[in-house]
Design a protein around this motif. Structure first.
Motif, PDB file in Angstrom:
ATOM      1  N   VAL A 191     -46.101   5.519 -60.982  1.00 24.96           N
ATOM      2  CA  VAL A 191     -45.891   4.084 -60.809  1.00 24.96           C
ATOM      3  C   VAL A 191     -45.147   3.492 -62.006  1.00 24.96           C
ATOM      4  O   VAL A 191     -44.222   2.685 -61.858  1.00 24.96           O
ATOM      5  N   ALA A 192     -45.518   3.905 -63.214  1.00 23.27           N
ATOM      6  CA  ALA A 192     -44.879   3.376 -64.419  1.00 23.27           C
ATOM      7  C   ALA A 192     -43.429   3.836 -64.545  1.00 23.27           C
ATOM      8  O   ALA A 192     -42.594   3.135 -65.147  1.00 23.27           O
ATOM      9  N   ALA A 193     -43.099   4.982 -63.969  1.00 23.51           N
ATOM     10  CA  ALA A 193     -41.746   5.529 -64.100  1.00 23.51           C
ATOM     11  C   ALA A 193     -40.699   4.658 -63.419  1.00 23.51           C
ATOM     12  O   ALA A 193     -39.540   4.631 -63.850  1.00 23.51           O
ATOM     13  N   VAL A 194     -41.074   3.947 -62.376  1.00 27.25           N
ATOM     14  CA  VAL A 194     -40.097   3.139 -61.620  1.00 27.25           C
ATOM     15  C   VAL A 194     -39.505   2.022 -62.475  1.00 27.25           C
ATOM     16  O   VAL A 194     -38.273   1.948 -62.646  1.00 27.25           O
ATOM     17  N   PRO A 195     -40.321   1.134 -63.058  1.00 28.84           N
ATOM     18  CA  PRO A 195     -39.709   0.090 -63.901  1.00 28.84           C
ATOM     19  C   PRO A 195     -39.049   0.646 -65.158  1.00 28.84           C
ATOM     20  O   PRO A 195     -38.051   0.087 -65.619  1.00 28.84           O
ATOM     21  N   VAL A 196     -39.598   1.736 -65.708  1.00 27.21           N
ATOM     22  CA  VAL A 196     -38.979   2.325 -66.902  1.00 27.21           C
ATOM     23  C   VAL A 196     -37.556   2.790 -66.585  1.00 27.21           C
ATOM     24  O   VAL A 196     -36.612   2.568 -67.359  1.00 27.21           O
ATOM     25  N   ALA A 197     -37.360   3.422 -65.432  1.00 28.58           N
ATOM     26  CA  ALA A 197     -36.031   3.872 -65.032  1.00 28.58           C
ATOM     27  C   ALA A 197     -35.102   2.692 -64.761  1.00 28.58           C
ATOM     28  O   ALA A 197     -33.934   2.686 -65.178  1.00 28.58           O
ATOM     29  N   LEU A 198     -35.601   1.669 -64.069  1.00 35.27           N
ATOM     30  CA  LEU A 198     -34.771   0.517 -63.721  1.00 35.27           C
ATOM     31  C   LEU A 198     -34.345  -0.281 -64.952  1.00 35.27           C
ATOM     32  O   LEU A 198     -33.242  -0.854 -64.991  1.00 35.27           O
ATOM     33  N   LEU A 199     -35.204  -0.331 -65.951  1.00 37.50           N
ATOM     34  CA  LEU A 199     -34.921  -1.131 -67.149  1.00 37.50           C
ATOM     35  C   LEU A 199     -34.101  -0.387 -68.195  1.00 37.50           C
ATOM     36  O   LEU A 199     -33.779  -0.953 -69.240  1.00 37.50           O
ATOM     37  N   ALA A 200     -33.774   0.878 -67.933  1.00 37.04           N
ATOM     38  CA  ALA A 200     -33.061   1.681 -68.937  1.00 37.04           C
ATOM     39  C   ALA A 200     -31.749   1.025 -69.361  1.00 37.04           C
ATOM     40  O   ALA A 200     -31.455   0.916 -70.560  1.00 37.04           O
ATOM     41  N   SER A 201     -30.964   0.564 -68.416  1.00 44.57           N
ATOM     42  CA  SER A 201     -29.660  -0.004 -68.754  1.00 44.57           C
ATOM     43  C   SER A 201     -29.768  -1.284 -69.574  1.00 44.57           C
ATOM     44  O   SER A 201     -29.174  -1.377 -70.663  1.00 44.57           O
ATOM     45  N   PRO A 202     -30.507  -2.308 -69.122  1.00 50.78           N
ATOM     46  CA  PRO A 202     -30.579  -3.524 -69.948  1.00 50.78           C
ATOM     47  C   PRO A 202     -31.228  -3.294 -71.305  1.00 50.78           C
ATOM     48  O   PRO A 202     -30.808  -3.893 -72.301  1.00 50.78           O
ATOM     49  N   VAL A 203     -32.231  -2.421 -71.369  1.00 51.66           N
ATOM     50  CA  VAL A 203     -32.894  -2.164 -72.651  1.00 51.66           C
ATOM     51  C   VAL A 203     -31.946  -1.493 -73.632  1.00 51.66           C
ATOM     52  O   VAL A 203     -31.832  -1.897 -74.798  1.00 51.66           O
ATOM     53  N   MET A 204     -31.235  -0.465 -73.167  1.00 50.81           N
ATOM     54  CA  MET A 204     -30.304   0.264 -74.046  1.00 50.81           C
ATOM     55  C   MET A 204     -29.217  -0.657 -74.583  1.00 50.81           C
ATOM     56  O   MET A 204     -28.906  -0.663 -75.778  1.00 50.81           O
ATOM     57  N   ARG A 205     -28.632  -1.454 -73.684  1.00 54.24           N
ATOM     58  CA  ARG A 205     -27.507  -2.296 -74.102  1.00 54.24           C
ATOM     59  C   ARG A 205     -27.965  -3.460 -74.968  1.00 54.24           C
ATOM     60  O   ARG A 205     -27.262  -3.870 -75.900  1.00 54.24           O
ATOM     61  N   LEU A 206     -29.163  -3.981 -74.677  1.00 54.76           N
ATOM     62  CA  LEU A 206     -29.664  -5.102 -75.465  1.00 54.76           C
ATOM     63  C   LEU A 206     -30.043  -4.668 -76.877  1.00 54.76           C
ATOM     64  O   LEU A 206     -29.703  -5.328 -77.863  1.00 54.76           O
ATOM     65  N   LEU A 207     -30.744  -3.536 -76.984  1.00 52.04           N
ATOM     66  CA  LEU A 207     -31.248  -3.105 -78.285  1.00 52.04           C
ATOM     67  C   LEU A 207     -30.173  -2.441 -79.139  1.00 52.04           C
ATOM     68  O   LEU A 207     -30.087  -2.689 -80.342  1.00 52.04           O
ATOM     69  N   TYR A 208     -29.382  -1.585 -78.528  1.00 56.92           N
ATOM     70  CA  TYR A 208     -28.495  -0.732 -79.312  1.00 56.92           C
ATOM     71  C   TYR A 208     -27.015  -1.100 -79.217  1.00 56.92           C
ATOM     72  O   TYR A 208     -26.211  -0.630 -80.012  1.00 56.92           O
TER      73      TYR A 208
END
Length: 441
Positions: free
Chosen positions: A317-334
């Motif tokens: 269940v936790a893997a779904v939002p983690v996968a979906l948020l990968a793009s915005p998190v990567m671009r926002l943080l790094y």
């Protein structure tokens, strides 16, 4: 012989506390990686990942598996053995000196393969972190052996959080690049290690920092026979821990050697992001292994089997939002330069979906006194990692490394779960003798 079942609420609190400590550590690592990325770009992140992993690995190898042996020899009544601490200290210091010397001697080769744009003398200076990381690792595992879970959790969290301020210090005085990373790593290790050993001293009741008479303090003449016993146990117990470390980090080393620090930097970010899903499984192993070891065989089997389904469902269940948020998190943080890390991160997330259930399986195998089975299964995963890394990385780079790791993770975790289900359903009902501490970290 203990027949009582562990209290569910107390166990849950312990698991959540350990997860929280590890989550804080990842938060600290993320913030540090963001700062390194913003000041030096993907290449600097790759160098940071290598310097965080390689010196520590060399140090652990040179102390003959001492971190894995500490929990066993610090358990009662063995912790009262005369000259135990001087023996442990002698092994630790000898390993630190040996590891540092090996790093310095190999510095030209390490620089050529992993840090082609950095001077060899600077890479040789990084050898100081072999000893500092080892000092920290031994303090952390000593707290585990002394059953100071609160202190161990504090050190786990501080291990990564401390790097950020220690990295900022050299930046403020005008030192940048890999030199700032080396200074930051060394200072952070020392600060946290001193606190860890202060906690060990307090746990033992030694007020003057380990100074006790009659061979019971930290310092004195080591016992050669006892040293051989510690080394023998440590080397056997280190197999599983070393294989686990290689499974998690071999892709980083191979990718760094083949593709260079810039590509490695993006992959290191993706790997750490996906490993958020491994936290609950690691905490379950850390907490439940000694608890299951105290139960009768049939009780431990029943507890482990009941834990499999919620652990599996929770991670899926936790893997779904983690996968979906990968793009915005990567671009926002790094930043935009790390956009290439998104796809590898999502591939690695898929490889983590069985991690919670496999953490339960490892706890059960340790608890029933069969850590060798855990090492054998991990060895299968390591073989898959090596074969697929050397096959896929030259052609596909970071995406190939992610695919190789995902295949290895899923295979290893599925095998561990299968072994648990088979053994817990047919195992004998008598209590198995447990080698406490073997295979732990």
């Amino acid at each position: 012989m203990i027949r009582c079942r562990p209290h569910r609420g107390e166990l849950l609190r312990t698991v959540l506390a350990n997860c929280s400590a590890r989550l804080l550590a990842i938060l600290g690592l993320t913030l540090a990686t963001v700062l390194v990325a913003r000041t030096g770009g993907p290449s600097a992140v790759g160098e940071y990942a290598l310097l965080r992993m390689m010196p520590g690995l060399i140090g652990v190898l040179c102390v003959l598996g001492l971190p894995g042996a500490l929990a066993f020899f610090l358990a009662e009544p063995r912790r009262e053995l005369p000259r135990l601490w001087p023996t442990l200290m002698a092994i630790g210091f000898a390993g630190a000196l040996t590891g540092t010397a090996l790093w310095v001697a190999a510095a030209p080769l390490i620089a050529k393969v992993f840090f082609p744009h950095e001077p060899a003398w600077l890479i040789a200076v990084a050898g100081a972190t072999v000893a500092s990381q080892l000092f920290l690792t031994l303090g952390k595992t000593a707290l585990q052996g002394l059953e100071d879970r609160r202190g161990g959790d504090a050190v786990i969290a501080a291990e990564e959080l401390a790097f950020l301020p220690c990295f900022v210090l050299p930046l403020l005085v005008g030192i940048h690049g890999i030199a700032a990373i080396i200074i930051g790593l060394g200072l952070a290790d020392l600060v946290v290690a001193v606190d860890a050993w202060r906690r060990v001293s307090r746990r033992l009741g030694w007020r003057r920092f380990g100074l006790a008479g009659n061979g019971y303090g930290w310092w004195g003449r080591p016992d050669r026979v006892l040293g051989k016993q510690v080394a023998s146990y440590g080397l056997r117990g280190q197999v599983g821990g070393l294989i686990t470390l290689l499974n998690l980090r071999l892709d980083v080393a191979i990718l760094g050697a083949i593709a260079g620090p810039a590509i490695l930097g993006g992959y290191a970010v993706a790997s750490k992001y996906a490993e958020l899903l491994r936290l609950p499984g690691t905490a379950l192993t850390w907490v439940f292994y000694p608890r299951l070891a105290k139960l009768e065989q049939n009780q431990a089997a029943g507890v482990a089997r009941r834990m499999i389904r919620p652990a599996l469902v929770g991670i899926v269940v936790a893997a779904v939002p983690v996968a979906l948020l990968a793009s915005p998190v990567m671009r926002l943080l790094y930043g935009a330069s790390f956009g290439s890390a998104v796809t590898p991160a999502r591939v690695l997330v898929a490889g983590m979906i069985l991690a919670g259930a496999s953490g339960v399986a490892s706890a059960y195998l340790y608890g029933r006194g069969t850590p060798g089975l855990n090492s054998i299964v991990l060895g299968v995963g390591l073989a898959i990692t090596v074969v697929l890394d050397v096959t896929l990385i030259p052609r596909y780079g970071a995406l190939g490394a992610a695919a190789a790791s995902t295949a290895a993770y899923l295979t290893t975790d599925a095998l561990l779960i299968g072994v648990l289900l088979r053994l817990s359903g047919t195992g004998p009902r008598h209590r198995t003798t447990v080698a406490v501490g073997e295979g732990t970290s």
